[in-house]
Design an enzyme around this catalytic site. Structure first.
Site, PDB file in Angstrom:
ATOM      1  N   CYS A 279      -7.673   6.930   4.256  1.00  0.00           N
ATOM      2  CA  CYS A 279      -6.989   4.897   4.480  1.00  0.00           C
ATOM      3  C   CYS A 279      -5.659   5.132   2.534  1.00  0.00           C
ATOM      4  O   CYS A 279      -6.024   4.830   2.494  1.00  0.00           O
ATOM      5  CB  CYS A 279      -7.735   4.892   4.556  1.00  0.00           C
ATOM      6  SG  CYS A 279      -6.682   2.844   5.082  1.00  0.00           S
TER       7      CYS A 279
ATOM      8  N   CYS B 267      -5.623   0.964   3.085  1.00  0.00           N
ATOM      9  CA  CYS B 267      -7.152   0.945   1.455  1.00  0.00           C
ATOM     10  C   CYS B 267      -7.170   0.972   0.332  1.00  0.00           C
ATOM     11  O   CYS B 267      -7.528   0.301  -0.074  1.00  0.00           O
ATOM     12  CB  CYS B 267      -8.596   1.740   2.703  1.00  0.00           C
ATOM     13  SG  CYS B 267      -9.152   1.204   4.269  1.00  0.00           S
TER      14      CYS B 267
END
Length: 104
Positions: free
Chosen positions: A29, A32
């Site tokens: 991600c 993230c």
């Protein structure tokens, strides 16, 4: 910053004596990884006020399912074993600090 798992989530987060910010994230991600440095700084900056913890959703699928995590990064602040506040998606550090301090 603490790393939590499905196995340690209850003890480390739900039974914690103070508030805990949990970052639900995954290796793949991008957003993230983008907010990780801000969370690290926040964990140092607010030490003693809030614990910052991360849980990898790929390695620990039970906990995100239990709390209805659909998109990542999802940030949740737990107080007294319950979700006090949730934010989904990356945000600038200033917004992160504002949100956390407003939730304390």
């Amino acid at each position: 910053m603490k790393i939590v798992t499905d196995a340690s989530f209850e003890a480390e987060v739900l039974q914690a004596s103070g508030p805990v910010l949990v970052d639900f994230w995954a290796e793949w991600c991008g957003p993230c990884r983008q907010i990780a440095p801000a969370l690290e700084e926040l964990s140092t900056q607010l030490e003693g006020k809030i614990t910052v913890a991360k849980i990898n959703i790929d390695e620990n699928p039970a906990t995100p399912g239990k709390f209805g995590v659909r998109g990542i990064p999802t940030l949740m602040i737990f107080k007294g074993g319950a979700v006090a506040s949730t934010k989904v998606g990356a945000m600038p550090k200033s917004k992160l600090v504002e949100w956390v301090e407003g939730s304390l």
